[in-house]
Design an enzyme around this catalytic site. Structure first.
Site, PDB file in Angstrom:
ATOM      1  N   CYS A 144       0.809  -1.223   0.000  1.00 35.63           N
ATOM      2  CA  CYS A 144       0.000   0.000   0.000  1.00 35.63           C
ATOM      3  C   CYS A 144       0.839   1.267   0.000  1.00 35.63           C
ATOM      4  O   CYS A 144       0.375   2.329  -0.422  1.00 35.63           O
ATOM      5  CB  CYS A 144      -0.926   0.018   1.218  1.00 35.63           C
ATOM      6  SG  CYS A 144      -2.092  -1.337   1.275  1.00 35.63           S
ATOM      7  N   CYS A 171      -0.232   2.999   6.220  1.00 34.65           N
ATOM      8  CA  CYS A 171       0.262   1.668   6.557  1.00 34.65           C
ATOM      9  C   CYS A 171       0.467   0.856   5.291  1.00 34.65           C
ATOM     10  O   CYS A 171      -0.153   1.121   4.251  1.00 34.65           O
ATOM     11  CB  CYS A 171      -0.711   0.960   7.495  1.00 34.65           C
ATOM     12  SG  CYS A 171      -2.371   0.727   6.823  1.00 34.65           S
ATOM     13  N   HIS A 209      -9.294   2.783  -2.326  1.00 37.44           N
ATOM     14  CA  HIS A 209      -7.848   2.643  -2.102  1.00 37.44           C
ATOM     15  C   HIS A 209      -7.224   1.791  -3.223  1.00 37.44           C
ATOM     16  O   HIS A 209      -7.098   0.585  -3.080  1.00 37.44           O
ATOM     17  CB  HIS A 209      -7.656   1.991  -0.728  1.00 37.44           C
ATOM     18  CG  HIS A 209      -6.261   1.614  -0.362  1.00 37.44           C
ATOM     19  ND1 HIS A 209      -5.131   2.207  -0.888  1.00 37.44           N
ATOM     20  CD2 HIS A 209      -5.811   0.653   0.499  1.00 37.44           C
ATOM     21  CE1 HIS A 209      -4.054   1.648  -0.367  1.00 37.44           C
ATOM     22  NE2 HIS A 209      -4.439   0.700   0.469  1.00 37.44           N
TER      23      HIS A 209
END
Length: 412
Positions: free
Chosen positions: A92, A397, A367
């Site tokens: 991510c 994160c 996302h």
């Protein structure tokens, strides 16, 4: 050491990441990346033969997303062949890392103009991951025993349990995210950086956010069943390994309270983003006006078993590198991978909630993993300008228990 200036930032809208439902799901990921690269070139009259490197983030580098997507997207965008490119994976965190590396190359004096960005087509995940290992360790049983890494949603529930954060607080934050995203869309807060996506035949594919659910209510959120309880107990191999057992290997007395669901977790979407960076010397010589500069950047690791807790130490680390205090930061962007990530970030750093994710976040907007960090830096840039603020901190994160971070300063 040279400064690294941010000249421009742009992104696509985020489309629902589901084949047959999302407007971008039929677009090739190289074409999606090319969309933002073309926009940067046209908006800034870039001499693409002078782009020293393109640093691209893509987490699932399989199928259509494999083969150095950054380079293929640049070629598809019509960039000069001399503008090289690479593609990286920090899960991510890839989109922030691409910005940080592009900036570092300029700050070192080795490069003059770079582009950072990322692409993720989450609508491809089902077809790309067939037959793959369900474990983050990809079948390395020794590593699984020494550093157990569960499903991220199970980690989110475990953290909420350990921190005594109730579901109501997480749902309240999810509602705020939807409300802020709706206000930002209606107020045109994203318009400066948003570029439409077209099909190969020139017809419009998508020119607005597709994922937000402005009709969301607390009653509706409270009615949603937890998403990760069944996943936690699903047997993943012939030895009966489950994600819950991976958590309990490090936290044997923990009784996980399952509090995350579709409404307070990040949305599955497709998207791409890109930023143009340059040295002060190159920018001045070519008539480029800086919008911001990179103040400091860092990377941080934390527990791979809890996986999502590195943003707080990353924020502290990047502040120390900048010789700044939390009070010096005007705005924060912390990716809403799960509601608990943002809630814990706010609580641990004792932040003013009115300074955090002011335009909503991934719970409302989605996302697109490898692209999200670059999207957030662009969102921060636009918002600092809109509010006439100076400093912004961006972090998120990443799987494996990591978090990159960056502080930028508005310049115009």
């Amino acid at each position: 050491m040279s400064d690294a200036w941010i000249i421009d930032a742009c992104r696509t809208p985020r489309g629902i990441g589901k084949v047959g439902k999302g407007a971008l799901a039929e677009i090739h990921p190289q074409q999606l990346g090319a969309t933002v690269l073309k926009a940067l070139k046209e908006r800034n009259d870039i001499k693409t033969e002078e782009v020293d490197d393109i640093i691209w983030g893509t987490s699932s580098q399989k199928g259509p997303q494999s083969g150095d997507l950054g380079r293929m997207a640049a070629l598809d965008a019509g960039y000069d062949v001399r503008s090289s490119a690479m593609t990286l994976d920090r899960f991510c965190g890839s989109g922030i890392t691409s910005v940080n590396i592009a900036a570092a190359n300029i700050m070192s004096g080795m490069e003059d103009m770079t582009i950072a960005g990322g692409t993720e087509m989450m609508s491809l995940f089902g077809s790309m991951n067939k037959g793959g290992s369900p474990f983050m360790d990809n079948g390395n049983k020794r590593l699984r025993h020494e550093r157990p890494q569960p499903h991220q949603g199970v980690c989110a529930d475990a953290i909420a349990t350990l921190e005594n954060i109730p579901r109501e607080a997480l749902d309240e934050l999810a509602l705020v995210s939807q409300q802020r995203a709706d206000a930002a869309i209606k107020g045109g807060h994203f318009d400066k950086g948003l570029v439409p996506v077209y099909h190969e035949d020139g017809t419009l594919a998508l020119d607005k956010e597709e994922f937000p659910r402005p009709q969301t209510t607390m009653e509706g959120l409270s009615s949603l069943a937890p998403s990760f309880e069944a996943i936690a107990d699903f047997e993943l191999d012939e030895e009966g390994t489950t994600f819950r057992k991976l958590v309990l290997a490090k936290y044997p007395d923990l009784k996980i309270n399952h509090v995350h669901h579709a409404g307070n977790s990040s949305g599955v979407v497709d998207g791409a983003a890109a930023l143009l960076l340059a040295s002060p010397e190159y920018a001045k010589a070519n008539g480029m006006k800086p919008r911001a500069r990179i103040v400091a950047m860092c990377n941080m690791g934390d527990s791979p078993t809890l996986m999502l807790n590195a943003p707080v130490p990353a924020a502290k680390k990047v502040l120390a590198k900048a010789n700044m205090k939390i009070e010096d930061i005007d705005l924060f962007e912390i990716n809403e991978a799960f509601s608990v990530v943002t809630e814990k970030f706010i609580r641990d750093l004792d932040l003013d909630r009115e300074k955090v994710n002011v335009n909503g976040g991934a719970m409302a907007l989605g996302h697109p993993i490898g692209a999200t960090g670059s999207i957030l830096v662009g969102t921060m840039l636009d918002e600092l300008e809109r509010q006439d603020k100076q400093f912004g901190l961006v972090t998120m994160c990443a799987a494996g228990g990591m978090a990159p971070a960056v502080i930028i300063e508005r310049m115009n």
